[in-house]
Design a protein around this motif. Sequence first.
Motif, PDB file in Angstrom:
ATOM      1  N   VAL A 134       0.701  -1.468  -0.120  1.00 33.28           N
ATOM      2  CA  VAL A 134       0.435  -0.012  -0.021  1.00 33.28           C
ATOM      3  C   VAL A 134       1.116   1.099   0.384  1.00 33.28           C
ATOM      4  O   VAL A 134       2.118   1.453   0.788  1.00 33.28           O
ATOM      5  N   PHE A 135       0.312   2.375  -0.491  1.00 27.36           N
ATOM      6  CA  PHE A 135       1.481   3.366  -0.709  1.00 27.36           C
ATOM      7  C   PHE A 135       0.366   4.652  -0.671  1.00 27.36           C
ATOM      8  O   PHE A 135      -1.111   4.766  -1.130  1.00 27.36           O
ATOM      9  N   THR A 136       0.504   5.344   0.146  1.00 28.51           N
ATOM     10  CA  THR A 136      -0.771   6.409   0.900  1.00 28.51           C
ATOM     11  C   THR A 136      -0.290   7.802   0.526  1.00 28.51           C
ATOM     12  O   THR A 136       0.904   7.979   0.810  1.00 28.51           O
ATOM     13  N   VAL A 137      -1.007   8.390  -0.105  1.00 27.18           N
ATOM     14  CA  VAL A 137      -1.136  10.058  -0.137  1.00 27.18           C
ATOM     15  C   VAL A 137      -2.028  10.928  -0.506  1.00 27.18           C
ATOM     16  O   VAL A 137      -2.802  10.165  -0.327  1.00 27.18           O
ATOM     17  N   GLY A 138      -1.576  11.754   0.475  1.00 30.23           N
ATOM     18  CA  GLY A 138      -3.158  12.447  -0.045  1.00 30.23           C
ATOM     19  C   GLY A 138      -4.238  12.796   1.466  1.00 30.23           C
ATOM     20  O   GLY A 138      -4.185  11.549   2.143  1.00 30.23           O
ATOM     21  N   ALA A 139      -5.062  13.706   1.728  1.00 27.85           N
ATOM     22  CA  ALA A 139      -6.190  12.833   2.477  1.00 27.85           C
ATOM     23  C   ALA A 139      -7.535  12.855   2.264  1.00 27.85           C
ATOM     24  O   ALA A 139      -8.061  12.188   2.630  1.00 27.85           O
ATOM     25  N   GLY A 140      -7.524  13.202   1.328  1.00 28.66           N
ATOM     26  CA  GLY A 140      -8.646  13.017   0.353  1.00 28.66           C
ATOM     27  C   GLY A 140      -9.130  12.487  -1.410  1.00 28.66           C
ATOM     28  O   GLY A 140      -7.839  13.009  -1.383  1.00 28.66           O
ATOM     29  N   HIS A 141      -9.990  12.321  -1.537  1.00 29.23           N
ATOM     30  CA  HIS A 141     -10.299  11.258  -2.751  1.00 29.23           C
ATOM     31  C   HIS A 141     -10.067  12.211  -3.872  1.00 29.23           C
ATOM     32  O   HIS A 141      -9.003  12.063  -5.035  1.00 29.23           O
ATOM     33  N   ARG A 142     -10.298  13.058  -3.449  1.00 33.27           N
ATOM     34  CA  ARG A 142      -9.959  14.598  -4.502  1.00 33.27           C
ATOM     35  C   ARG A 142      -8.581  14.622  -5.019  1.00 33.27           C
ATOM     36  O   ARG A 142      -8.148  15.187  -6.458  1.00 33.27           O
ATOM     37  N   ALA A 143      -7.668  14.529  -3.935  1.00 30.74           N
ATOM     38  CA  ALA A 143      -6.392  14.883  -4.365  1.00 30.74           C
ATOM     39  C   ALA A 143      -5.781  13.580  -4.500  1.00 30.74           C
ATOM     40  O   ALA A 143      -4.638  14.298  -5.792  1.00 30.74           O
ATOM     41  N   ILE A 144      -6.282  12.967  -5.001  1.00 26.07           N
ATOM     42  CA  ILE A 144      -5.385  11.750  -6.483  1.00 26.07           C
ATOM     43  C   ILE A 144      -5.845  12.683  -7.364  1.00 26.07           C
ATOM     44  O   ILE A 144      -4.509  12.218  -8.160  1.00 26.07           O
ATOM     45  N   PHE A 145      -6.764  12.951  -7.660  1.00 23.60           N
ATOM     46  CA  PHE A 145      -6.833  13.655  -9.108  1.00 23.60           C
ATOM     47  C   PHE A 145      -6.126  14.848  -9.390  1.00 23.60           C
ATOM     48  O   PHE A 145      -5.991  15.566 -11.080  1.00 23.60           O
ATOM     49  N   ASP A 146      -5.542  15.569  -8.530  1.00 27.20           N
ATOM     50  CA  ASP A 146      -4.701  16.944  -8.205  1.00 27.20           C
ATOM     51  C   ASP A 146      -3.038  16.794  -9.711  1.00 27.20           C
ATOM     52  O   ASP A 146      -2.656  15.680  -9.089  1.00 27.20           O
ATOM     53  N   PRO A 147      -3.782  17.650 -10.785  1.00 22.38           N
ATOM     54  CA  PRO A 147      -2.127  17.198 -11.123  1.00 22.38           C
ATOM     55  C   PRO A 147      -1.414  18.139 -10.806  1.00 22.38           C
ATOM     56  O   PRO A 147      -0.307  17.751 -10.959  1.00 22.38           O
ATOM     57  N   HIS A 148      -1.136  19.000  -9.428  1.00 26.77           N
ATOM     58  CA  HIS A 148      -0.056  19.415  -9.164  1.00 26.77           C
ATOM     59  C   HIS A 148       0.215  17.739  -7.885  1.00 26.77           C
ATOM     60  O   HIS A 148       1.774  18.257  -7.930  1.00 26.77           O
ATOM     61  N   ASN A 149       0.043  17.069  -7.542  1.00 32.60           N
ATOM     62  CA  ASN A 149       0.330  16.566  -6.484  1.00 32.60           C
ATOM     63  C   ASN A 149       1.034  15.371  -6.584  1.00 32.60           C
ATOM     64  O   ASN A 149       0.695  14.771  -6.940  1.00 32.60           O
TER      65      ASN A 149
END
Length: 181
Positions: A134-149
Amino acid sequence: PYRLGAICAGAVVAFEMAAQLLAAGERVSPLVLVDPPLPSGELPWTARVPRLLLLQALLPLRRSWGLARLVMRALGTPFRSVAELGVWLQFRRASYRHRLRPLPLDVFVVGTDERLRPFGEGRWARLLKGHVRVFTVGAGHRAIFDPHNEDAERCCREAVRAAQAIEADRDAEAASAAVRV
């Protein structure tokens, strides 16, 4: 081999595709699932049906988008439009009728805190019978779609590379076994 990966609800579809391919005798590389939702059946129907009915009631409100948006915010939904809500409702209805089977396959999961919190417990834990990383990124689901993430991009690349490395090791092992025979 088939290489499958998907984001959000597509992750559940990729999981089912892998199960069907394996059942047909095909080779499948480790899966890469990006921020998958809880599979159907995780919540009892008494917890999910009232919310589904409320969301379903919003569909006729397409013309009064302001009211629909207020109700969706009050329910804590992430939808930006009633059309998006409609697609999600169709997917959820279909997924409630379909039950996933356990899958003996390695899986790499890239996800946000909100979706991964229940990941190791519950239904996903019962469905994943191979190695899970498992790789964890960001706090919310929308963070995955952020092109700057950049963190999400790095984790996705790392997950894909890891899946490819496992497949390369399996191919090398199969070639070595063929040479010995």
